[in-house]
Design an enzyme around this catalytic site. Sequence first.
Site, PDB file in Angstrom:
ATOM      1  N   ARG A   1       0.736 -10.331   3.998  1.00 56.04           N
ATOM      2  CA  ARG A   1       0.887  -9.331   2.896  1.00 56.04           C
ATOM      3  C   ARG A   1      -0.213  -8.650   2.418  1.00 56.04           C
ATOM      4  O   ARG A   1      -0.420  -8.459   1.356  1.00 56.04           O
ATOM      5  CB  ARG A   1       1.323 -10.437   1.845  1.00 56.04           C
ATOM      6  CG  ARG A   1       2.845 -10.990   2.030  1.00 56.04           C
ATOM      7  CD  ARG A   1       3.869 -11.276   0.747  1.00 56.04           C
ATOM      8  NE  ARG A   1       5.165 -11.301   0.777  1.00 56.04           N
ATOM      9  CZ  ARG A   1       5.779 -12.493   0.274  1.00 56.04           C
ATOM     10  NH1 ARG A   1       4.934 -13.260  -0.511  1.00 56.04           N
ATOM     11  NH2 ARG A   1       6.989 -12.750   0.446  1.00 56.04           N
TER      12      ARG A   1
ATOM     13  N   ARG B   1       0.962  -5.354  -2.613  1.00 51.68           N
ATOM     14  CA  ARG B   1       0.967  -5.726  -4.055  1.00 51.68           C
ATOM     15  C   ARG B   1      -0.587  -5.693  -4.744  1.00 51.68           C
ATOM     16  O   ARG B   1      -0.575  -5.492  -5.602  1.00 51.68           O
ATOM     17  CB  ARG B   1       1.761  -6.782  -4.264  1.00 51.68           C
ATOM     18  CG  ARG B   1       3.047  -6.859  -3.521  1.00 51.68           C
ATOM     19  CD  ARG B   1       3.888  -7.942  -4.105  1.00 51.68           C
ATOM     20  NE  ARG B   1       3.391  -9.303  -3.405  1.00 51.68           N
ATOM     21  CZ  ARG B   1       4.144 -10.299  -3.472  1.00 51.68           C
ATOM     22  NH1 ARG B   1       5.213 -10.345  -4.086  1.00 51.68           N
ATOM     23  NH2 ARG B   1       3.444 -11.407  -2.713  1.00 51.68           N
TER      24      ARG B   1
ATOM     25  N   ARG C   1       3.858   3.296  -4.429  1.00 50.68           N
ATOM     26  CA  ARG C   1       4.885   2.598  -4.838  1.00 50.68           C
ATOM     27  C   ARG C   1       5.551   3.293  -6.509  1.00 50.68           C
ATOM     28  O   ARG C   1       6.762   3.454  -6.252  1.00 50.68           O
ATOM     29  CB  ARG C   1       4.648   1.157  -5.087  1.00 50.68           C
ATOM     30  CG  ARG C   1       5.830   0.270  -5.487  1.00 50.68           C
ATOM     31  CD  ARG C   1       6.680  -0.101  -4.244  1.00 50.68           C
ATOM     32  NE  ARG C   1       7.290  -1.227  -4.912  1.00 50.68           N
ATOM     33  CZ  ARG C   1       8.385  -1.135  -5.730  1.00 50.68           C
ATOM     34  NH1 ARG C   1       8.559   0.057  -6.480  1.00 50.68           N
ATOM     35  NH2 ARG C   1       9.137  -2.062  -6.250  1.00 50.68           N
TER      36      ARG C   1
ATOM     37  N   ASP D   1      10.038  -5.266   5.942  1.00 47.23           N
ATOM     38  CA  ASP D   1      10.591  -6.484   5.360  1.00 47.23           C
ATOM     39  C   ASP D   1      11.338  -7.303   6.381  1.00 47.23           C
ATOM     40  O   ASP D   1      12.109  -6.536   7.164  1.00 47.23           O
ATOM     41  CB  ASP D   1      11.581  -6.122   3.872  1.00 47.23           C
ATOM     42  CG  ASP D   1      11.895  -7.282   3.065  1.00 47.23           C
ATOM     43  OD1 ASP D   1      12.930  -7.742   3.347  1.00 47.23           O
ATOM     44  OD2 ASP D   1      11.176  -7.667   2.317  1.00 47.23           O
TER      45      ASP D   1
ATOM     46  N   TYR E   1      19.273 -16.370   4.193  1.00 46.73           N
ATOM     47  CA  TYR E   1      19.454 -15.303   2.953  1.00 46.73           C
ATOM     48  C   TYR E   1      21.063 -14.592   3.200  1.00 46.73           C
ATOM     49  O   TYR E   1      21.788 -14.260   2.230  1.00 46.73           O
ATOM     50  CB  TYR E   1      18.637 -14.123   3.243  1.00 46.73           C
ATOM     51  CG  TYR E   1      17.093 -14.367   2.826  1.00 46.73           C
ATOM     52  CD1 TYR E   1      16.946 -14.493   1.501  1.00 46.73           C
ATOM     53  CD2 TYR E   1      16.108 -14.416   3.343  1.00 46.73           C
ATOM     54  CE1 TYR E   1      15.828 -14.557   1.175  1.00 46.73           C
ATOM     55  CE2 TYR E   1      14.964 -14.752   2.855  1.00 46.73           C
ATOM     56  CZ  TYR E   1      14.601 -14.692   1.579  1.00 46.73           C
ATOM     57  OH  TYR E   1      13.416 -15.180   1.179  1.00 46.73           O
TER      58      TYR E   1
END
Length: 337
Positions: free
Chosen positions: A25, A29, A38, A75, A151
């Site tokens: 990651r 973020r 973003r 992703d 998922y």
Amino acid sequence: MLKNDLILKAARGEKVDRTPVWLMRQAGRILPEYRAVRAKLSGFKELVETPELAAEVTVQPVDLLGVDAAIIFSDILVIPEAMGLTYEMVEKKGPHFPNTISTHKDLDQLKIAHPEDLQYTIDAISITKKELNGRVPIIGFAGAPWTIFSYMVEGGGSKTFSKARKMLYNDPELSDKLLKMITESTISYLKAQIAAGANMVQIFDSWAGVLPPGHYNQFSLKYIQQIASAISEVPVTVFAKGAYFALKEMNDVSCRTVGLDWNMDVEEAKKLLPNKTLQGNLDPCALYGSFDQIEQEAHRMLDRFKGHSHIANLGHGVYPDTDPEKVKCFIEAVKSY
């Protein structure tokens, strides 16, 4: 020709001048520069599906943090979408699937994904390759079939994944069919990533730890092995969070590197996996400590891996509110060890 190929050498078990380092990651973020890109978009998925911007945020941590590899910004849930099951990324909640798989009939709505269904990721890798110009390797990735399955059946994140796990008990035949479809889709996707320029690939089994060992072998590791054995072009890393019970079995998987989460015992992993490179496994929360603490923790971690082929990383993805300066401190601590 790569200027810095430390991570590839370490993955192959070759001698390196220092331990290579990157973070799961890392593209995202924690960086204000990522947040600026973003902010211009409608949402996370638009960034994933816009190759030029995905490439831009992939390169950011190489420029800003000094990591030894770039991992393509994408992703794991692009695979179910390419198979015909769309998802939404709900702000502050995570992924949500409006439709889920619960019957054999639901499988008729799905297809085996082809690389062209995921062209945006393939293009993002090609652009990243040009931008990096050989500075560091590119890591491609995909989710492990069990994690993707969980998922698709559950419909989103969960503490227990009880719906997905229930299907393994109640309908192993349906489970097997869906897992096979995901596996085939993933093999062709990863091969396309490699053809576009990925120098190594990682398989993320984020929900490995919710399965009992017997089910893990039957419904996860078997399919991970099928993927790993289909890829001979580049080194493969398997990161199965929480699957400490399966470390011994990882010996039989055709991967070069096994990722360890921060709860796994390094000494035990070294004994159980003598011929694999190990990756990890600093607690992501250690990066909330002081600069001195981070340096000490990083050096302690490196001490534990001494004498074994190692790629430094966290034991999971970097948390979104981590100070980028603390991340840099960790990277520098590894480099100066």
